[in-house]
Design a protein around this motif. Structure first.
Motif, PDB file in Angstrom:
ATOM      1  N   ALA A  42      49.812  25.840  19.542  1.00 41.73           N
ATOM      2  CA  ALA A  42      50.903  25.986  18.371  1.00 41.73           C
ATOM      3  C   ALA A  42      52.196  25.786  18.542  1.00 41.73           C
ATOM      4  O   ALA A  42      53.052  25.080  18.077  1.00 41.73           O
ATOM      5  CB  ALA A  42      50.463  27.128  17.224  1.00 41.73           C
ATOM      6  N   ASN A  43      52.398  26.655  19.708  1.00 43.14           N
ATOM      7  CA  ASN A  43      53.969  26.841  20.161  1.00 43.14           C
ATOM      8  C   ASN A  43      54.436  25.423  20.809  1.00 43.14           C
ATOM      9  O   ASN A  43      55.281  24.891  20.749  1.00 43.14           O
ATOM     10  CB  ASN A  43      54.139  27.855  21.255  1.00 43.14           C
ATOM     11  CG  ASN A  43      54.427  29.098  20.480  1.00 43.14           C
ATOM     12  OD1 ASN A  43      55.303  29.698  19.961  1.00 43.14           O
ATOM     13  ND2 ASN A  43      53.345  30.283  20.341  1.00 43.14           N
ATOM     14  N   GLU A  44      53.341  24.750  21.597  1.00 46.54           N
ATOM     15  CA  GLU A  44      53.665  23.671  22.268  1.00 46.54           C
ATOM     16  C   GLU A  44      53.865  22.389  21.418  1.00 46.54           C
ATOM     17  O   GLU A  44      54.484  21.518  21.854  1.00 46.54           O
ATOM     18  CB  GLU A  44      52.435  23.389  23.464  1.00 46.54           C
ATOM     19  CG  GLU A  44      52.715  24.393  24.776  1.00 46.54           C
ATOM     20  CD  GLU A  44      51.546  24.320  25.832  1.00 46.54           C
ATOM     21  OE1 GLU A  44      50.698  23.522  25.656  1.00 46.54           O
ATOM     22  OE2 GLU A  44      51.482  25.170  26.577  1.00 46.54           O
ATOM     23  N   ASN A  45      52.789  22.372  20.293  1.00 39.25           N
ATOM     24  CA  ASN A  45      52.736  21.235  19.698  1.00 39.25           C
ATOM     25  C   ASN A  45      53.118  21.115  18.419  1.00 39.25           C
ATOM     26  O   ASN A  45      53.364  20.192  17.661  1.00 39.25           O
ATOM     27  CB  ASN A  45      51.184  20.734  19.612  1.00 39.25           C
ATOM     28  CG  ASN A  45      50.772  20.660  21.124  1.00 39.25           C
ATOM     29  OD1 ASN A  45      50.848  19.508  21.571  1.00 39.25           O
ATOM     30  ND2 ASN A  45      49.918  21.366  21.836  1.00 39.25           N
ATOM     31  N   MET A  46      53.483  22.420  17.861  1.00 38.54           N
ATOM     32  CA  MET A  46      53.947  22.559  16.282  1.00 38.54           C
ATOM     33  C   MET A  46      53.388  21.617  15.645  1.00 38.54           C
ATOM     34  O   MET A  46      53.806  20.489  14.891  1.00 38.54           O
ATOM     35  CB  MET A  46      55.652  22.166  16.383  1.00 38.54           C
ATOM     36  CG  MET A  46      56.486  23.299  17.189  1.00 38.54           C
ATOM     37  SD  MET A  46      56.283  24.937  16.569  1.00 38.54           S
ATOM     38  CE  MET A  46      56.925  24.874  14.991  1.00 38.54           C
ATOM     39  N   PRO A  47      52.076  21.866  15.329  1.00 38.84           N
ATOM     40  CA  PRO A  47      51.458  21.295  14.335  1.00 38.84           C
ATOM     41  C   PRO A  47      51.643  21.271  12.770  1.00 38.84           C
ATOM     42  O   PRO A  47      52.515  22.314  12.553  1.00 38.84           O
ATOM     43  CB  PRO A  47      49.605  21.776  14.551  1.00 38.84           C
ATOM     44  CG  PRO A  47      50.000  23.241  14.974  1.00 38.84           C
ATOM     45  CD  PRO A  47      51.026  23.069  15.801  1.00 38.84           C
ATOM     46  N   ASP A  48      51.364  20.348  12.124  1.00 42.71           N
ATOM     47  CA  ASP A  48      51.405  20.496  10.843  1.00 42.71           C
ATOM     48  C   ASP A  48      50.752  21.663   9.940  1.00 42.71           C
ATOM     49  O   ASP A  48      51.005  22.191   8.772  1.00 42.71           O
ATOM     50  CB  ASP A  48      51.565  19.279   9.946  1.00 42.71           C
ATOM     51  CG  ASP A  48      52.344  18.235  10.508  1.00 42.71           C
ATOM     52  OD1 ASP A  48      53.638  18.420  10.458  1.00 42.71           O
ATOM     53  OD2 ASP A  48      51.713  17.200  10.982  1.00 42.71           O
ATOM     54  N   LEU A  49      49.486  21.869  10.652  1.00 43.01           N
ATOM     55  CA  LEU A  49      48.360  22.721   9.904  1.00 43.01           C
ATOM     56  C   LEU A  49      47.636  23.119  11.010  1.00 43.01           C
ATOM     57  O   LEU A  49      47.319  22.527  11.884  1.00 43.01           O
ATOM     58  CB  LEU A  49      47.575  21.874   8.831  1.00 43.01           C
ATOM     59  CG  LEU A  49      46.502  22.645   8.046  1.00 43.01           C
ATOM     60  CD1 LEU A  49      47.191  23.558   7.049  1.00 43.01           C
ATOM     61  CD2 LEU A  49      45.823  21.607   7.162  1.00 43.01           C
ATOM     62  N   ILE A  50      47.096  24.622  10.858  1.00 41.05           N
ATOM     63  CA  ILE A  50      46.064  24.920  11.796  1.00 41.05           C
ATOM     64  C   ILE A  50      44.911  25.375  11.146  1.00 41.05           C
ATOM     65  O   ILE A  50      44.960  25.776   9.770  1.00 41.05           O
ATOM     66  CB  ILE A  50      46.538  26.161  12.469  1.00 41.05           C
ATOM     67  CG1 ILE A  50      47.636  25.977  13.212  1.00 41.05           C
ATOM     68  CG2 ILE A  50      45.279  26.827  13.475  1.00 41.05           C
ATOM     69  CD1 ILE A  50      48.542  27.219  13.900  1.00 41.05           C
ATOM     70  N   LEU A  51      43.691  24.858  11.356  1.00 41.68           N
ATOM     71  CA  LEU A  51      42.263  25.378  10.869  1.00 41.68           C
ATOM     72  C   LEU A  51      41.742  26.340  11.883  1.00 41.68           C
ATOM     73  O   LEU A  51      41.533  25.929  13.187  1.00 41.68           O
ATOM     74  CB  LEU A  51      41.295  24.133  10.669  1.00 41.68           C
ATOM     75  CG  LEU A  51      41.808  23.084   9.908  1.00 41.68           C
ATOM     76  CD1 LEU A  51      40.985  21.852   9.993  1.00 41.68           C
ATOM     77  CD2 LEU A  51      42.063  23.289   8.579  1.00 41.68           C
ATOM     78  N   MET A  52      41.536  27.644  11.736  1.00 40.61           N
ATOM     79  CA  MET A  52      41.319  28.565  12.841  1.00 40.61           C
ATOM     80  C   MET A  52      40.141  29.419  12.176  1.00 40.61           C
ATOM     81  O   MET A  52      39.889  30.011  11.063  1.00 40.61           O
ATOM     82  CB  MET A  52      42.306  29.737  13.019  1.00 40.61           C
ATOM     83  CG  MET A  52      42.245  30.559  13.978  1.00 40.61           C
ATOM     84  SD  MET A  52      43.693  31.565  14.261  1.00 40.61           S
ATOM     85  CE  MET A  52      44.973  30.565  14.625  1.00 40.61           C
ATOM     86  N   ASP A  53      39.316  29.456  13.145  1.00 38.47           N
ATOM     87  CA  ASP A  53      37.959  30.399  13.044  1.00 38.47           C
ATOM     88  C   ASP A  53      38.427  31.694  13.149  1.00 38.47           C
ATOM     89  O   ASP A  53      39.440  32.179  13.690  1.00 38.47           O
ATOM     90  CB  ASP A  53      37.036  30.020  14.263  1.00 38.47           C
ATOM     91  CG  ASP A  53      35.667  30.725  14.120  1.00 38.47           C
ATOM     92  OD1 ASP A  53      35.286  31.217  12.862  1.00 38.47           O
ATOM     93  OD2 ASP A  53      35.060  30.986  15.086  1.00 38.47           O
TER      94      ASP A  53
END
Length: 121
Positions: A42-53
């Motif tokens: 997340a820190n490296e790529n700065m996604p628009d959204l995260i889907l997390m288990d």
């Protein structure tokens, strides 16, 4: 440019399903196998959204989302909990930990794109 979504999931079957659904809708997919790796990605790529288990080795999703939401760089990223925890109070536990939404497993490949669109629009 397609939206970038980070999948943080250790179960191979769920991982493959998520990738297939997301790529079908032309999202750029980034992958991590545990919460610690998810934070780094997340820190490296700065996604628009995260889907997390929630339940993963090394670092669980509840711990990971707390770190993401405390970090000024990543706190604005929306994070959806994907979990087999579907008992009374589990949704509230996830939301109070910092998740923006909750989706119980098994993953519904029809409902998932709708939830994603809600957060990306």
């Amino acid at each position: 440019m397609p939206h970038k979504i980070l999948i943080v999931e250790d179960n191979e079957k769920n991982h493959i399903l998520l990738i297939d659904v997301l790529r079908h809708f032309n999202y750029e997919v980034i992958e991590a196998a545990d919460g610690s790796e998810g934070i780094r990605m997340a820190n490296e790529n700065m996604p628009d959204l995260i889907l997390m288990d929630i339940q993963m080795p090394v670092m669980d999703g509840l711990s990971a989302v707390k770190i993401l939401k405390e970090n000024p760089k990543t706190k604005g990223i929306k994070v959806i909990a994907l979990t087999s925890f579907a008992m009374k109070g589990d949704k509230e536990k996830c939301l109070s930990a910092g998740f923006d939404a909750y989706m119980p497993k098994p993953i519904d490949p029809v409902a998932l794109p709708e939830i994603i669109r809600k957060f990306l629009n």
